[in-house]
Motif scaffolding. Structure first.
Motif, PDB file in Angstrom:
ATOM      1  N   GLY A   1      37.709  16.045  48.782  1.00  0.00           N
ATOM      2  CA  GLY A   1      38.868  16.265  49.623  1.00  0.00           C
ATOM      3  C   GLY A   1      39.851  17.233  48.980  1.00  0.00           C
ATOM      4  N   PHE A   2      40.471  18.057  49.802  1.00  0.00           N
ATOM      5  CA  PHE A   2      41.472  19.017  49.339  1.00  0.00           C
ATOM      6  C   PHE A   2      42.606  18.989  50.350  1.00  0.00           C
ATOM      7  N   ALA A   3      43.741  18.392  49.978  1.00  0.00           N
ATOM      8  CA  ALA A   3      44.870  18.280  50.908  1.00  0.00           C
ATOM      9  C   ALA A   3      46.167  18.521  50.161  1.00  0.00           C
ATOM     10  N   ARG A   4      46.885  19.570  50.543  1.00  0.00           N
ATOM     11  CA  ARG A   4      48.152  19.912  49.894  1.00  0.00           C
ATOM     12  C   ARG A   4      48.750  21.128  50.580  1.00  0.00           C
ATOM     13  N   ARG A   5      49.887  21.576  50.083  1.00  0.00           N
ATOM     14  CA  ARG A   5      50.489  22.792  50.624  1.00  0.00           C
ATOM     15  C   ARG A   5      49.546  23.966  50.394  1.00  0.00           C
ATOM     16  N   MET A   6      49.329  24.743  51.432  1.00  0.00           N
ATOM     17  CA  MET A   6      48.435  25.886  51.333  1.00  0.00           C
ATOM     18  C   MET A   6      49.224  27.110  50.865  1.00  0.00           C
ATOM     19  N   THR A   7      48.973  27.496  49.634  1.00  0.00           N
ATOM     20  CA  THR A   7      49.638  28.667  49.075  1.00  0.00           C
ATOM     21  C   THR A   7      48.717  29.304  48.048  1.00  0.00           C
ATOM     22  N   ALA A   8      49.016  30.534  47.663  1.00  0.00           N
ATOM     23  CA  ALA A   8      48.064  31.332  46.887  1.00  0.00           C
ATOM     24  C   ALA A   8      47.662  30.682  45.568  1.00  0.00           C
ATOM     25  N   TYR A   9      48.638  30.179  44.787  1.00  0.00           N
ATOM     26  CA  TYR A   9      48.283  29.676  43.458  1.00  0.00           C
ATOM     27  C   TYR A   9      47.470  28.385  43.510  1.00  0.00           C
ATOM     28  N   LYS A  10      47.476  27.704  44.662  1.00  0.00           N
ATOM     29  CA  LYS A  10      46.651  26.495  44.813  1.00  0.00           C
ATOM     30  C   LYS A  10      45.166  26.836  45.000  1.00  0.00           C
ATOM     31  N   ARG A  11      44.877  28.066  45.377  1.00  0.00           N
ATOM     32  CA  ARG A  11      43.513  28.582  45.544  1.00  0.00           C
ATOM     33  C   ARG A  11      42.618  27.661  46.398  1.00  0.00           C
ATOM     34  N   PRO A  12      43.002  27.395  47.633  1.00  0.00           N
ATOM     35  CA  PRO A  12      42.193  26.497  48.467  1.00  0.00           C
ATOM     36  C   PRO A  12      40.809  27.035  48.808  1.00  0.00           C
ATOM     37  N   THR A  13      40.611  28.350  48.700  1.00  0.00           N
ATOM     38  CA  THR A  13      39.299  28.924  49.019  1.00  0.00           C
ATOM     39  C   THR A  13      38.412  29.076  47.782  1.00  0.00           C
ATOM     40  N   PHE A  14      38.849  28.535  46.658  1.00  0.00           N
ATOM     41  CA  PHE A  14      38.078  28.638  45.414  1.00  0.00           C
ATOM     42  C   PHE A  14      36.658  28.106  45.581  1.00  0.00           C
ATOM     43  N   VAL A  15      36.513  27.053  46.357  1.00  0.00           N
ATOM     44  CA  VAL A  15      35.209  26.409  46.544  1.00  0.00           C
ATOM     45  C   VAL A  15      34.178  27.367  47.137  1.00  0.00           C
ATOM     46  N   PHE A  16      34.637  28.438  47.789  1.00  0.00           N
ATOM     47  CA  PHE A  16      33.730  29.399  48.419  1.00  0.00           C
ATOM     48  C   PHE A  16      33.443  30.609  47.529  1.00  0.00           C
ATOM     49  N   ALA A  17      33.770  30.528  46.254  1.00  0.00           N
ATOM     50  CA  ALA A  17      33.608  31.675  45.353  1.00  0.00           C
ATOM     51  C   ALA A  17      32.162  32.163  45.290  1.00  0.00           C
ATOM     52  N   ASP A  18      31.207  31.242  45.355  1.00  0.00           N
ATOM     53  CA  ASP A  18      29.785  31.600  45.350  1.00  0.00           C
ATOM     54  C   ASP A  18      29.123  30.828  46.494  1.00  0.00           C
ATOM     55  N   ARG A  19      29.152  31.413  47.667  1.00  0.00           N
ATOM     56  CA  ARG A  19      28.681  30.703  48.858  1.00  0.00           C
ATOM     57  C   ARG A  19      27.188  30.396  48.799  1.00  0.00           C
ATOM     58  N   GLU A  20      26.404  31.303  48.256  1.00  0.00           N
ATOM     59  CA  GLU A  20      24.961  31.076  48.196  1.00  0.00           C
ATOM     60  C   GLU A  20      24.637  29.860  47.334  1.00  0.00           C
ATOM     61  N   ARG A  21      25.328  29.746  46.219  1.00  0.00           N
ATOM     62  CA  ARG A  21      25.085  28.589  45.351  1.00  0.00           C
ATOM     63  C   ARG A  21      25.575  27.308  46.017  1.00  0.00           C
ATOM     64  N   LEU A  22      26.701  27.393  46.699  1.00  0.00           N
ATOM     65  CA  LEU A  22      27.231  26.231  47.412  1.00  0.00           C
ATOM     66  C   LEU A  22      26.234  25.742  48.457  1.00  0.00           C
ATOM     67  N   ILE A  23      25.625  26.676  49.169  1.00  0.00           N
ATOM     68  CA  ILE A  23      24.633  26.321  50.193  1.00  0.00           C
ATOM     69  C   ILE A  23      23.405  25.683  49.551  1.00  0.00           C
ATOM     70  N   ARG A  24      22.945  26.251  48.435  1.00  0.00           N
ATOM     71  CA  ARG A  24      21.773  25.691  47.752  1.00  0.00           C
ATOM     72  C   ARG A  24      22.034  24.255  47.303  1.00  0.00           C
ATOM     73  N   ILE A  25      23.220  24.028  46.760  1.00  0.00           N
ATOM     74  CA  ILE A  25      23.563  22.674  46.309  1.00  0.00           C
ATOM     75  C   ILE A  25      23.588  21.718  47.494  1.00  0.00           C
ATOM     76  N   ALA A  26      24.201  22.160  48.599  1.00  0.00           N
ATOM     77  CA  ALA A  26      24.328  21.299  49.782  1.00  0.00           C
ATOM     78  C   ALA A  26      22.974  20.980  50.408  1.00  0.00           C
ATOM     79  N   LYS A  27      22.026  21.896  50.301  1.00  0.00           N
ATOM     80  CA  LYS A  27      20.695  21.645  50.858  1.00  0.00           C
ATOM     81  C   LYS A  27      19.973  20.554  50.078  1.00  0.00           C
ATOM     82  N   ARG A  28      20.134  20.573  48.761  1.00  0.00           N
ATOM     83  CA  ARG A  28      19.450  19.584  47.923  1.00  0.00           C
ATOM     84  C   ARG A  28      20.189  18.252  47.884  1.00  0.00           C
ATOM     85  N   GLN A  29      21.522  18.332  47.911  1.00  0.00           N
ATOM     86  CA  GLN A  29      22.340  17.123  47.805  1.00  0.00           C
ATOM     87  C   GLN A  29      23.479  17.214  48.824  1.00  0.00           C
ATOM     88  N   PRO A  30      23.221  16.870  50.066  1.00  0.00           N
ATOM     89  CA  PRO A  30      24.216  17.055  51.130  1.00  0.00           C
ATOM     90  C   PRO A  30      25.546  16.356  50.839  1.00  0.00           C
TER      91      PRO A  30
END
Length: 214
Positions: A1-30
């Motif tokens: 979960g990620f819930a807080r004020r949305m502003t630049a230094y909080k980096r809410p989009t950090f989780v998408f830094a490597d989308r291909e790896r994120l997808i691979r992880i989600a396929k093996r471990q949803p």
């Protein structure tokens, strides 16, 4: 979960830094990611970050479950800090002043996965109360952002999800650690004691994190 004020230094989009790896992880471990938050009315960059999250939700929908809870308020915040399994915090160091949402989550047995900034510098007992992202404050890395990215995906894939999905009793033990080791220290009672003893009466702190047993 990620819930807080949305502003630049909080980096809410950090989780998408490597989308291909994120997808691979989600396929093996949803798993599912749940976002919530608002930007200040004059924070245009924060608003753009929310738009970027919605874009990622749409593009990644065939591969990964992502939800963004709109109209963020105290009720949603209460449900988030007590209802998610893992609390994610990815601020840009050293701009995280505290991180009270993570403290509230810990009181509810929610494990923390965060950059070592704010309260998590004191609260993190690696693999016991949660997990860290990146280098500690006293250690300088030539490419800190890349180290944070590697830490995030590596620990998510090999340290966090396997325990959550395959070793439920161990996960419950970690949840108890979060409550037992963090809640007694990170609370308003200690805060008031320290204000009184250190700010008003100039006495040494009555309680330190060194008292915790690992």
């Amino acid at each position: 979960g990620f819930a807080r004020r949305m502003t630049a230094y909080k980096r809410p989009t950090f989780v998408f830094a490597d989308r291909e790896r994120l997808i691979r992880i989600a396929k093996r471990q949803p798993f599912q990611i749940v976002f919530a938050g608002k930007a200040h009315p004059q924070d245009w960059e924060g608003k753009k970050l929310i738009q970027e999250i919605f874009k990622q939700v749409k593009e990644l929908s065939p591969h990964l479950k992502i939800a963004f809870l709109e109209d963020y308020d105290l009720e949603i915040a209460k449900r988030m800090v007590s209802g998610v399994d893992l609390w994610l915090n990815t601020p840009q160091k050293p701009f995280e002043a505290s991180g009270t949402s993570g403290m509230k989550a810990a009181h509810n047995g929610v494990l923390h996965f965060s950059v070592l900034d704010g309260w998590w510098i004191e609260g993190c007992l690696e693999g016991i109360t949660g997990w860290s992202i990146g280098s500690p404050p006293d250690e300088k890395s030539e490419n800190e952002v890349q180290r944070e990215i590697e830490d995030f995906y590596g620990k998510l894939e090999y340290a966090i999800l396997p325990v959550f999905r395959n070793h439920r009793e161990e996960w419950i033990k970690l949840m108890k650690n979060a409550i037992g080791k963090l809640a007694p220290y990170f609370n308003s009672h200690r805060m008031m004691k320290r204000y009184l003893s250190e700010a008003y009466f100039h006495q040494p702190a009555l309680f330190t994190m060194n008292n915790r047993q690992t």
